[in-house]
Each structure stands twice: as C-alpha cells, then as structure tokens.
Scaffold this motif. Structure first.
Motif, mmCIF file in Angstrom:
data_model
loop_
_atom_site.group_PDB
_atom_site.id
_atom_site.type_symbol
_atom_site.label_atom_id
_atom_site.label_comp_id
_atom_site.label_asym_id
_atom_site.label_seq_id
_atom_site.Cartn_x
_atom_site.Cartn_y
_atom_site.Cartn_z
ATOM 1 N N ASN A 1 0.888 -1.247 0.042
ATOM 2 C CA ASN A 1 0.005 0.019 0.029
ATOM 3 C C ASN A 1 0.926 1.080 -0.081
ATOM 4 O OD1 ASN A 1 -3.006 -0.823 2.023
ATOM 5 N ND2 ASN A 1 -2.193 -1.531 0.201
ATOM 6 N N ILE A 2 2.144 1.049 0.092
ATOM 7 C CA ILE A 2 3.245 2.386 -0.059
ATOM 8 C C ILE A 2 3.796 2.601 -1.327
ATOM 9 C CG2 ILE A 2 5.105 3.242 1.516
ATOM 10 C CD1 ILE A 2 4.012 1.360 3.699
ATOM 11 N N PRO A 3 3.291 3.765 -1.895
ATOM 12 C CA PRO A 3 3.634 3.801 -3.224
ATOM 13 C C PRO A 3 4.931 4.499 -3.537
ATOM 14 C CG PRO A 3 2.100 5.771 -2.691
ATOM 15 C CD PRO A 3 2.203 4.559 -1.622
ATOM 16 N N ILE A 4 5.707 5.052 -2.567
ATOM 17 C CA ILE A 4 7.014 5.497 -2.898
ATOM 18 C C ILE A 4 7.908 4.985 -1.522
ATOM 19 C CG2 ILE A 4 6.455 7.391 -4.069
ATOM 20 C CD1 ILE A 4 6.734 9.294 -1.346
ATOM 21 N N ALA A 5 9.303 5.497 -2.051
ATOM 22 C CA ALA A 5 10.220 4.596 -0.701
ATOM 23 C C ALA A 5 10.339 5.392 0.609
ATOM 24 C CB ALA A 5 11.676 4.821 -1.559
ATOM 25 N N PHE B 1 4.337 -2.366 -4.355
ATOM 26 C CA PHE B 1 3.285 -1.642 -4.607
ATOM 27 C C PHE B 1 2.190 -2.242 -5.337
ATOM 28 C CE2 PHE B 1 0.859 2.222 -6.277
ATOM 29 C CZ PHE B 1 0.036 2.450 -5.212
ATOM 30 N N GLU B 2 0.940 -2.257 -5.045
ATOM 31 C CA GLU B 2 -0.339 -2.651 -5.858
ATOM 32 C C GLU B 2 -0.963 -1.416 -5.904
ATOM 33 O OE1 GLU B 2 -2.101 -5.770 -3.556
ATOM 34 O OE2 GLU B 2 -0.016 -7.031 -3.520
ATOM 35 N N TRP B 3 -1.342 -1.172 -7.373
ATOM 36 C CA TRP B 3 -2.136 0.037 -7.680
ATOM 37 C C TRP B 3 -3.367 -0.235 -7.276
ATOM 38 C CZ3 TRP B 3 -0.218 4.390 -9.858
ATOM 39 C CH2 TRP B 3 1.110 4.568 -10.421
#
Ligand SMILES: *[C@@H]1O[C@H](CO)[C@@H](O)[C@H](O)[C@H]1NC(C)=O
Length: 375
Positions: A100-104, A136-138
């Motif tokens: 669920n966490i799109p960026i680092a 990450f899962e869109w």
C-alpha cells in the motif's frame, strides 16, 4: 573472540528505567559468527519480552481509514507496554503494509511503529514479514475520476527517485539501525541474501555476566519480493552458529520468524484448542511457508531449542508442542491487516532460578489469557 570495543548506554529517556538502573550493552563486532549484541536482565527480576506481530502500518494512507488504524495500533502497543513493562520487544514482521506504500517512504511508517517502544526507552529487535517489502499494488480507485492522489516525496529523495518504487529490506533495516541506539536488529550475513533479518542476540543475567541466560535467534522467513521460505543457507547458518556459540546445548534457545513453517500444520488443533495446545483463537488454516528446506529438522534435534514464535496468521494465537519444542503463534497486535479479532501481544517471561519460560497473551483491554509453560 574478536577484540571489540564495548560501550554501555544508560537509557535515560525514561525515569522508571533509570531508577531500575537498566543497562543495555552493545558491543560492536566485525566477526559475524560471534553474537556480540546482548541485552542484560535486571537484577533479581525475570526477563520479559513482548511480541508485536502484524502491525501493518501505512495501509491506505490516502484515505481517512488508514492513518486511524495506525493510531489504534499505537494505542495497543502503549497499553501492553504500560501494563507489562517488558525488558525487550520483538517486532515479529509485517510492521508495514508495503503493498500500500507507493514510494520509498516505508521507513517513516516503520518509525511510527517502533515509536511507542523507543519512547519508553525499551530496546527491541525486528524481523521481516512478507508485507514489509511487498511491491506496491495499484488501487483500482486510482484509475477512476479522482485519479492518483498527490505524491509527497520524502525530502531525502530527489524528484526522480520519488517514483512508484518501494523501500527494500536492506533500506528498512539500515534506517532502523542507523537511527535507533535501542535497536538490536541486524542486517545478517550477506551470503544469506535475499533474507536480511538473520542474527542472534544473547540475554545476559546481571548476576552471572558471562553465562547467557538464553539465546534469541531471528530468521527472515521471506515473502514480499521473494518466496516465503527459510533457505538451506539460513538453516546451515543456524546450525553452524548455534553449535559454535552453544556447543553442548546448555543455554536455552528461542527462535523468532514471521511465517509459520509447514510443521505448524502438523500440530494445528482441528477445531477447538485442546491440551496439550494452549490458546484462545483457532479461526483459520495455518498459512505456511512455501517449502521446507531443513530448518525444522535442525531445530527438533537441538534439545536447547525451547520454542519458535511466528505471526502471519491473524486468527491464530495458540502454542502446540512439536517434538521437544513448542510452536507458538504470537497475537495480532495491529489494527492494520485482515481480521477483527481483538488485538493483543504474546508475552514471554524467562526466570533464572529455577529456570523457566512462561508465556501468556496480554490483550489491549488489559485482560490476560492462554498462560503456558514452555520449558
Ligand atoms: C508517504 O508518501 C505518500 C505518498 O505521497 C503519502 O501519502 C504519505 O503520507 C507518506 N507517508 C508518510 C508517513 O509521510
């Protein structure tokens, strides 16, 4: 033994601990085979450990619901820490929900998850679960009219790095270790990659400073960016290091990893939890590792190994015997992750004289259940 420089840190962030003169000694070592990292017990007191399993911080941060779950998880941990006042905490994996966490920026959530322990001056160690570095899962709703929420990049990263790329196990561990003197976590030997959280700690008693009371082994059970498995290399590493530091199996040993091994399936209670198993919820099937590469065979042959502790299954909290050792689930601690079973934490208490390891589950509301003697 390598020559190494010792430094002792007096934890002064908490008056209570100061009063109890609680010391943590950390020894820096370049030899990975010697577990120089150790924790010292308090004089005359049992050594108490709280297990925080499956916190799942950082879920759906773009909604109101997600951050609320993290606040609730902090409340669970705070309640357990204040009632039990443990000497040590083990973060048993799935600290964050990286899918669920799109960026680092997963380390920012990781940091929130360890903050209740850190703010009380309690040392801890962590192992990885299958969600900590999951890709990450869109979310489907990001493709609807409202579109992708605005991304706020961490200051450290340049614009280019703020792309849909998560935080690796190595980065997570480095960030925890670099920023926390109370963290006893380690990035294990490089030849065990892609597994990272592989290391040993020793608990030293105040009275007999040179004989460990117990050894704590941490293993990375995989998942996320690679299969859910403990490799043959990790099993060999455990065999080698345990025979080296505890050759005659005199010192009791406890094992911590995230995903139950296949052996858990063999001992799982069918419906109700009945003796010799002890626990309160048996609500789902054991979701075991994908393969067995030898670790269990080694563990059952070592008389000093008393118990294995895992998380992963939020609907299970039992301990069952397996040969001479116990296979235990922790208790779902976080409000993140599936399932609405009440939250709690498995507690371990190690007494020195006479030696015993007991365990129980402390719930968020303060109640206690499932007491069991593991030695
Ligand atoms: C991490 O980045 C996402 C995307 O920009 C943002 O929504 C979230 O608030 C950030 N998390 C933290 C803890 O700062």
């Amino acid at each position: 033994m390598p020559t190494s420089s010792y430094f002792t840190i007096l934890s002064n962030s908490c008056l209570v601990l100061l009063f109890q003169a609680f010391f943590i000694s950390i020894a820096a070592s370049s030899d990975r085979h010697t577990p120089e990292n150790h924790i010292r017990t308090r004089a005359g007191a049992p050594f108490k450990v709280a297990l925080f399993a499956d916190l799942h911080f950082g879920e759906n941060a773009w909604t109101d619901w997600g951050p609320k779950q993290d606040v609730n998880s902090i409340k669970v941990m705070s309640s357990v820490l204040d009632t039990e006042t443990p000497d040590f905490v083990v973060y048993l994996g799935d600290v964050v929900t990286a899918n669920n966490i799109p960026i680092a920026n997963a380390s920012l959530y990781w940091d929130q998850a360890i903050s209740p322990t850190r703010s009380r001056g309690i040392p801890w160690a962590s192992v990885f679960g299958n969600h900590d570095d999951a890709p990450f899962e869109w979310p489907m709703e990001w493709f609807a009219a409202s579109g992708i929420p605005q991304l706020v990049c961490p200051v450290l990263n340049s614009g280019e790095e703020c792309s849909f790329r998560g935080t690796s196990r190595l980065e997570l561990m480095k960030n925890e270790m670099d920023n926390n003197v109370l963290s006893l976590s380690k990035s294990g030997p490089q030849d065990l990659w892609p597994g990272i959280s592989n290391y040993v700690l020793q608990v030293l008693s105040k009275e007999k400073p040179h004989t460990p009371l117990v050894y704590l082994y941490f293993l990375d059970s995989g998942g996320g960016t690679y299969p859910e498995v403990i490799s043959t290399a990790q099993a060999d590493w455990f065999k080698h290091i345990s025979e080296e530091i505890n050759p005659d199996s005199r010192v009791p040993e406890l094992i911590f990893w995230h995903i139950p091994s296949k052996a858990y399936k063999k001992v799982a209670p069918k419906f109700r939890i009945h003796k010799p198993c002890v626990g309160s919820i048996n609500k789902e099937k054991v979701a075991a590792q994908e393969a067995e590469m030898g670790i269990m065979k080694i563990l059952v042959k070592r008389p000093s190994v008393k118990a294995v502790f895992v998380g992963h299954n939020h609907g299970l909290d039992w301990c069952c015997p397996y040969g001479q050792l116990w296979l235990c689930f922790a208790r779902h601690t976080g409000y993140g992750g599936y399932g609405n079973w009440a939250r709690g934490s498995r507690i371990l208490e190690i007494n020195e004289r006479p030696f015993s390891i007991s365990s129980w589950i402390r719930m968020e509301d303060g109640s206690v259940h499932s007491e069991v003697i593991l030695s």
